[in-house]
Write a protein that holds these residues in place. Structure first.
Motif, PDB file in Angstrom:
ATOM      1  N   LYS A  43       0.853  -1.190   0.000  1.00 24.66           N
ATOM      2  CA  LYS A  43       0.000   0.000   0.000  1.00 24.66           C
ATOM      3  C   LYS A  43       0.888   1.239   0.000  1.00 24.66           C
ATOM      4  O   LYS A  43       1.943   1.257   0.617  1.00 24.66           O
ATOM      5  CB  LYS A  43      -0.901   0.035   1.239  1.00 24.66           C
ATOM      6  CG  LYS A  43      -1.785  -1.190   1.431  1.00 24.66           C
ATOM      7  CD  LYS A  43      -2.578  -1.072   2.721  1.00 24.66           C
ATOM      8  CE  LYS A  43      -3.333  -2.354   3.047  1.00 24.66           C
ATOM      9  NZ  LYS A  43      -4.385  -2.633   2.067  1.00 24.66           N
ATOM     10  N   GLN A  44       0.402   2.283  -0.683  1.00 24.50           N
ATOM     11  CA  GLN A  44       1.132   3.547  -0.678  1.00 24.50           C
ATOM     12  C   GLN A  44       0.170   4.724  -0.735  1.00 24.50           C
ATOM     13  O   GLN A  44      -0.829   4.691  -1.462  1.00 24.50           O
ATOM     14  CB  GLN A  44       2.092   3.649  -1.863  1.00 24.50           C
ATOM     15  CG  GLN A  44       2.985   4.901  -1.815  1.00 24.50           C
ATOM     16  CD  GLN A  44       3.783   5.096  -3.088  1.00 24.50           C
ATOM     17  OE1 GLN A  44       3.227   5.491  -4.109  1.00 24.50           O
ATOM     18  NE2 GLN A  44       5.078   4.810  -3.031  1.00 24.50           N
ATOM     19  N   LEU A  45       0.494   5.747   0.038  1.00 27.73           N
ATOM     20  CA  LEU A  45      -0.170   7.049  -0.058  1.00 27.73           C
ATOM     21  C   LEU A  45       0.893   8.037  -0.506  1.00 27.73           C
ATOM     22  O   LEU A  45       1.995   8.065   0.052  1.00 27.73           O
ATOM     23  CB  LEU A  45      -0.761   7.459   1.286  1.00 27.73           C
ATOM     24  CG  LEU A  45      -1.507   8.802   1.304  1.00 27.73           C
ATOM     25  CD1 LEU A  45      -2.734   8.752   0.404  1.00 27.73           C
ATOM     26  CD2 LEU A  45      -1.903   9.174   2.731  1.00 27.73           C
ATOM     27  N   ARG A  46       0.567   8.868  -1.503  1.00 23.77           N
ATOM     28  CA  ARG A  46       1.577   9.699  -2.144  1.00 23.77           C
ATOM     29  C   ARG A  46       1.017  11.098  -2.392  1.00 23.77           C
ATOM     30  O   ARG A  46      -0.166  11.259  -2.734  1.00 23.77           O
ATOM     31  CB  ARG A  46       1.983   9.055  -3.480  1.00 23.77           C
ATOM     32  CG  ARG A  46       2.945   9.871  -4.329  1.00 23.77           C
ATOM     33  CD  ARG A  46       3.124   9.232  -5.692  1.00 23.77           C
ATOM     34  NE  ARG A  46       4.033   9.992  -6.519  1.00 23.77           N
ATOM     35  CZ  ARG A  46       5.308   9.694  -6.719  1.00 23.77           C
ATOM     36  NH1 ARG A  46       5.822   8.619  -6.148  1.00 23.77           N
ATOM     37  NH2 ARG A  46       6.062  10.441  -7.485  1.00 23.77           N
ATOM     38  N   ALA A  47       1.871  12.104  -2.237  1.00 21.72           N
ATOM     39  CA  ALA A  47       1.505  13.483  -2.567  1.00 21.72           C
ATOM     40  C   ALA A  47       2.594  14.090  -3.442  1.00 21.72           C
ATOM     41  O   ALA A  47       3.789  13.894  -3.191  1.00 21.72           O
ATOM     42  CB  ALA A  47       1.330  14.313  -1.297  1.00 21.72           C
ATOM     43  N   PHE A  55       7.590  -4.409   5.764  1.00 18.46           N
ATOM     44  CA  PHE A  55       8.514  -3.380   5.282  1.00 18.46           C
ATOM     45  C   PHE A  55       7.765  -2.048   5.270  1.00 18.46           C
ATOM     46  O   PHE A  55       6.629  -1.967   4.807  1.00 18.46           O
ATOM     47  CB  PHE A  55       9.001  -3.689   3.864  1.00 18.46           C
ATOM     48  CG  PHE A  55       9.799  -4.947   3.744  1.00 18.46           C
ATOM     49  CD1 PHE A  55      11.178  -4.931   3.869  1.00 18.46           C
ATOM     50  CD2 PHE A  55       9.181  -6.163   3.486  1.00 18.46           C
ATOM     51  CE1 PHE A  55      11.925  -6.089   3.744  1.00 18.46           C
ATOM     52  CE2 PHE A  55       9.910  -7.328   3.365  1.00 18.46           C
ATOM     53  CZ  PHE A  55      11.286  -7.294   3.497  1.00 18.46           C
ATOM     54  N   GLU A  56       8.421  -1.014   5.744  1.00 19.33           N
ATOM     55  CA  GLU A  56       7.850   0.328   5.706  1.00 19.33           C
ATOM     56  C   GLU A  56       8.899   1.293   5.171  1.00 19.33           C
ATOM     57  O   GLU A  56      10.086   1.160   5.460  1.00 19.33           O
ATOM     58  CB  GLU A  56       7.402   0.767   7.104  1.00 19.33           C
ATOM     59  CG  GLU A  56       6.241  -0.043   7.654  1.00 19.33           C
ATOM     60  CD  GLU A  56       5.829   0.406   9.036  1.00 19.33           C
ATOM     61  OE1 GLU A  56       4.644   0.707   9.223  1.00 19.33           O
ATOM     62  OE2 GLU A  56       6.716   0.470   9.921  1.00 19.33           O
ATOM     63  N   LYS A  57       8.416   2.264   4.389  1.00 19.24           N
ATOM     64  CA  LYS A  57       9.336   3.237   3.815  1.00 19.24           C
ATOM     65  C   LYS A  57       8.623   4.575   3.655  1.00 19.24           C
ATOM     66  O   LYS A  57       7.603   4.668   2.963  1.00 19.24           O
ATOM     67  CB  LYS A  57       9.861   2.763   2.459  1.00 19.24           C
ATOM     68  CG  LYS A  57      10.854   3.716   1.810  1.00 19.24           C
ATOM     69  CD  LYS A  57      11.355   3.153   0.497  1.00 19.24           C
ATOM     70  CE  LYS A  57      12.333   4.093  -0.183  1.00 19.24           C
ATOM     71  NZ  LYS A  57      12.832   3.544  -1.464  1.00 19.24           N
ATOM     72  N   TYR A 106       4.840   4.315   2.340  1.00 21.18           N
ATOM     73  CA  TYR A 106       4.713   2.973   1.749  1.00 21.18           C
ATOM     74  C   TYR A 106       4.763   1.911   2.837  1.00 21.18           C
ATOM     75  O   TYR A 106       5.586   1.984   3.758  1.00 21.18           O
ATOM     76  CB  TYR A 106       5.847   2.750   0.741  1.00 21.18           C
ATOM     77  CG  TYR A 106       5.860   1.393   0.094  1.00 21.18           C
ATOM     78  CD1 TYR A 106       5.106   1.130  -1.048  1.00 21.18           C
ATOM     79  CD2 TYR A 106       6.656   0.362   0.611  1.00 21.18           C
ATOM     80  CE1 TYR A 106       5.134  -0.124  -1.647  1.00 21.18           C
ATOM     81  CE2 TYR A 106       6.684  -0.887   0.013  1.00 21.18           C
ATOM     82  CZ  TYR A 106       5.925  -1.126  -1.118  1.00 21.18           C
ATOM     83  OH  TYR A 106       5.964  -2.363  -1.706  1.00 21.18           O
ATOM     84  N   GLU A 107       3.877   0.908   2.722  1.00 21.46           N
ATOM     85  CA  GLU A 107       3.862  -0.229   3.642  1.00 21.46           C
ATOM     86  C   GLU A 107       3.687  -1.510   2.852  1.00 21.46           C
ATOM     87  O   GLU A 107       2.843  -1.597   1.964  1.00 21.46           O
ATOM     88  CB  GLU A 107       2.720  -0.089   4.647  1.00 21.46           C
ATOM     89  CG  GLU A 107       2.667  -1.208   5.669  1.00 21.46           C
ATOM     90  CD  GLU A 107       1.547  -1.024   6.667  1.00 21.46           C
ATOM     91  OE1 GLU A 107       0.593  -1.828   6.637  1.00 21.46           O
ATOM     92  OE2 GLU A 107       1.621  -0.066   7.466  1.00 21.46           O
ATOM     93  N   HIS A 108       4.480  -2.496   3.196  1.00 22.19           N
ATOM     94  CA  HIS A 108       4.560  -3.728   2.406  1.00 22.19           C
ATOM     95  C   HIS A 108       4.580  -4.908   3.378  1.00 22.19           C
ATOM     96  O   HIS A 108       5.509  -5.044   4.177  1.00 22.19           O
ATOM     97  CB  HIS A 108       5.834  -3.645   1.568  1.00 22.19           C
ATOM     98  CG  HIS A 108       6.247  -4.898   0.875  1.00 22.19           C
ATOM     99  ND1 HIS A 108       6.268  -4.997  -0.495  1.00 22.19           N
ATOM    100  CD2 HIS A 108       6.681  -6.094   1.337  1.00 22.19           C
ATOM    101  CE1 HIS A 108       6.714  -6.204  -0.836  1.00 22.19           C
ATOM    102  NE2 HIS A 108       6.961  -6.881   0.267  1.00 22.19           N
TER     103      HIS A 108
END
Length: 738
Positions: free
Chosen positions: A351-355, A393-395, A379-381
């Motif tokens: 999952k990702q949230l992006r701006a 995994f988180e980034k 980002y979360e994986h």
């Protein structure tokens, strides 16, 4: 050749007409771009034969008028004819013709590009034999913000269904996009932040693809734009579902079986049937579901624009060929336990949230334009085994760049600026083989172009970086890569029928966290992977040449390249196992990459009158050869020689038919521990019919891939001996514009 669908905005109305000429013709999505100079104009690279432009009622072909193909990742927004490094562009209908479930597969048949194929859920581009940390994947000129460079089973958060245009840049000077683009860059643009007025109240596009075999794909996408005064609005959404895909034979390759029999020395294995070895006819746990959406708005004013876009992405998919067992274990943070020898399918939910924030302001001053671009990602994986969380995994990422375009000084135009990147990466779980690490990059860059005479121009540039990695466990890392390049473009005749371009670049790349700190089992690659904290910088010198015939009955392009590394970070097997997997470590070695891409198109309708019909025959070939000079061996997963023959017949604005034959040779030039890969031939075809013309049109198509149901394995994939490409598949689809 793949036809390039070109994009020109010269007929679009604008609220503000920025000063300057070519540099302001389109969005400049740049992401690290600007450094260096590049080597090979490439009208041809994605369709030397037939580059059609269908917009504003105009229809241009490369064999006649030259269309405006804008490389949006370039700081000066140069057209593809002006561009001096090898590039390909997919856009519009030609992008739809190549749409696959992953970015790597979508660009796989472009010159010099292969895929790291890991099933329908994950696949990255492989450019001229380079992959992973040496190829940057970008969305709107900013990093995709995922962890796909960490492992081939991780999804790229830039879905092709979101794309309006995909740009593939090759050659050593693409490190302009950051030192991690030393092998190339792929930029996916979606138009979510408009730089110029839409010029009408509303427009939209709908896409759909539905398969009845192979993986039963069901994909839909919609993009909407609206204009209200000085504000332009954007909204888009997409979804894709695929089932576990069908294959013509066994998932496990015959070569792998032979190796297992040889290593195990068990005679009874020879008596086992194929069904006892591995699944046949289908690759289990290869299904996928992906969803996403974007909303954006931009305010356009006399001196420029400013805009904001927010997007979300969610992909859940299986990792084929990767079920494994573990001893009983507990992890209170992840809240799960596993039984000894439990064998569970591995699945991933990303999952990702992006701006994104972007803008430009134009001045009547020595600095005539300032442009900025900022992207922030969360980002979360999560990796599951039998429904239980195995790894997390988180980034969190941030990337921004500020560009200053100066007025011409004599015949010299150019840009300089600063580029900043920050990543906060963490991993939890017993398979998390890399410690949590904070990485930061600060860079200064410049790029200049001098038009000495009408047919001859020079380009040069440079980039200086300061890179740091701070792991939670282990020593911190500091490095200062430097890159410089220079080159020229020369049109050999007044009509630009023939042209030559070249570039020479010295490039440095800082070691990545995985190369420094990896220590444990990397299940996706089925190896025990160990980093090397003594690594510092990769160093290479690269030469690119390109020769083009841009017009006439026969158009062609040849682009040889040579890249020599004095220090190359090679992941090499050392001949023993650890934790039941072969042990691989990162080491410095001298390496050489050389090869080239060749494209040609014969416009048959210019030889034989066809009463308005068009018939084009394209031929394409690409070659990569590698050499590990220190060990007198080869670099692993080097793509083999490939040929593509394609015929395209068209009744303009109505019917189009395409047949395509792809031949990939066997790969016998192997690194230590590699298994040979057999060659294969694949036959594809497509037929489409279109009603109306832009901006109001409907196009229906049917596409068949691997129609001979050939067993095909991708040598550049870690999964090649466990999962071949899809078998015979038929896709029905549509593209509507309103």
């Amino acid at each position: 050749m793949v036809t390039i669908y070109c994009k020109s905005i010269t007929n679009k109305s604008r609220v503000a007409q920025p000063p300057g000429t070519s540099k302001n013709l389109c969005t400049i999505l740049l992401v690290g771009s600007l450094l260096s100079i590049h080597s090979s104009s490439s009208l041809a690279q994605d369709g030397v034969g037939e580059v059609d432009k269908k917009a504003g009622g105009a229809e241009l072909r490369e064999s006649g008028d030259i269309p405006t193909i804008v490389i949006q990742a370039d700081p000066l927004s140069q057209s593809l004819l002006e561009f001096s490094r090898p590039a390909s562009v997919l856009e519009g209908e030609r992008l739809q013709d190549r749409l696959r479930s992953t970015l790597g597969e979508t660009v796989d048949l472009q010159p010099g590009v292969r895929s790291s194929f890991f099933g329908p859920g994950a696949s990255r581009p492989v450019i001229r034999g380079f992959s992973g940390e040496r190829v940057r994947t970008l969305r709107n000129g900013v990093s995709t913000g995922d962890v796909s460079s960490l492992s081939e089973d991780h999804v790229v958060v830039a879905d092709p269904l979101q794309a309006e245009q995909i740009e593939i840049l090759r050659g050593p000077e693409t490190l302009l996009y950051g030192s991690s683009a030393i092998g190339g860059a792929v930029n996916v643009t979606d138009g979510s932040i408009a730089e110029f007025s839409l010029g009408k109240p509303f427009e939209g596009t709908v896409l759909g693809q539905f398969g009845d075999s192979a993986d039963n794909e069901k994909s839909e996408a919609v993009r909407l734009r609206a204009e209200s005064g000085s504000v332009n609005w954007y909204g888009a959404a997409f979804s894709r579902r695929t089932s576990s895909y069908e294959i013509p034979g066994s998932a496990e390759s015959e070569r792998l079986r032979e190796r297992e029999e040889s290593l195990e020395g068990n005679e009874h294995l020879e008596d086992k049937s194929d069904d006892e070895y591995e699944a046949r006819g289908i690759v289990p746990n290869s299904d996928s579901q992906t969803y996403g959406g974007t909303v954006g708005a931009s305010h356009i004013f006399e001196e420029g624009f400013v805009g904001l876009a927010v997007s979300g992405f969610d992909s859940a998919y299986g990792v084929p060929g990767h079920a494994h067992g573990h001893e009983e274990s507990k992890d209170e943070d992840l809240g799960r336990g596993r039984e000894e020898n439990a064998s569970d399918d591995v699945r991933i939910d990303a999952k990702q949230l992006r701006a994104d924030l972007r803008g430009r302001y134009d001045f009547d001053a020595p600095i005539e334009s300032i442009k900025f671009r900022v992207g922030a990602t969360d980002y979360e994986h999560t990796e599951f085994e039998g429904g239980a969380v195995g790894n997390l995994f988180e980034k969190d990422g941030f990337e921004g760049r500020l560009e200053f375009i100066h007025q011409p000084v004599g015949s010299v135009t150019g840009v300089f600026g600063i580029h900043s990147m920050y990543d906060d990466f963490s991993a939890q779980g017993e398979e998390a083989f890399i410690p949590a690490t904070k990485s930061k990059t600060e860079a200064l860059f410049f790029f200049e172009k001098a038009q000495l005479t009408d047919p001859f121009s020079l380009q040069w540039g440079g980039r200086f970086e300061s890179v740091s990695h701070d792991p939670i466990i282990g020593d911190s890392f500091r490095s200062s890569p430097l890159s410089i390049s220079g080159g020229f473009r020369w049109e050999l005749d007044a009509e630009a029928v023939y042209s030559i371009a070249s570039s020479l670049a010295y490039a440095e790349r800082a070691a990545s966290p995985i190369e420094l700190y990896a220590d444990g089992i990397h299940y996706a690659r089925r190896i025990t992977e160990r980093g090397n904290s003594s690594l510092s910088k990769e160093r290479s010198t690269g030469l690119d040449l390109s020769f083009h015939k841009n017009k006439g009955m026969l158009t062609a392009s040849i682009t040889p390249f040579y890249q020599r590394f004095s220090s190359y970070f090679n992941l090499r097997g050392i001949g023993r196992s650890e934790e039941e997997f072969p042990l691989f470590t990162y080491e410095e070695t001298g390496a050489t990459f050389w090869g080239g891409e060749f494209l040609s198109s014969l416009h048959v309708d210019q030889i034989v009158p066809m009463f308005g019909h068009r018939l084009t025959i394209d031929f394409q070939s690409d070659l990569v050869r590698t050499h590990d000079r220190d060990r007198d061996s080869y670099i692993p997963r080097t793509p083999p020689l490939r040929y593509i023959l394609r015929g395209r017949w068209e009744l303009p604005n109505a019917i189009e038919m395409m047949v395509e034959s792809v031949r990939v040779e066997a790969q016998r030039r192997l690194a230590a521990g590699e298994i040979p890969t057999e060659g294969y031939s694949m036959f594809n075809s497509e037929m489409s019919y279109r009603w109306g013309d832009e901006p109001h049109s409907l196009r229906l198509f049917v596409r068949g891939t691997n129609l001979t149901d050939e067993e095909a394995r991708v040598h550049s994939s870690f999964l090649k001996d466990l999962a071949p490409l899809r078998g015979r598949a038929v896709i029905f689809g549509f593209r509507g514009m309103f």
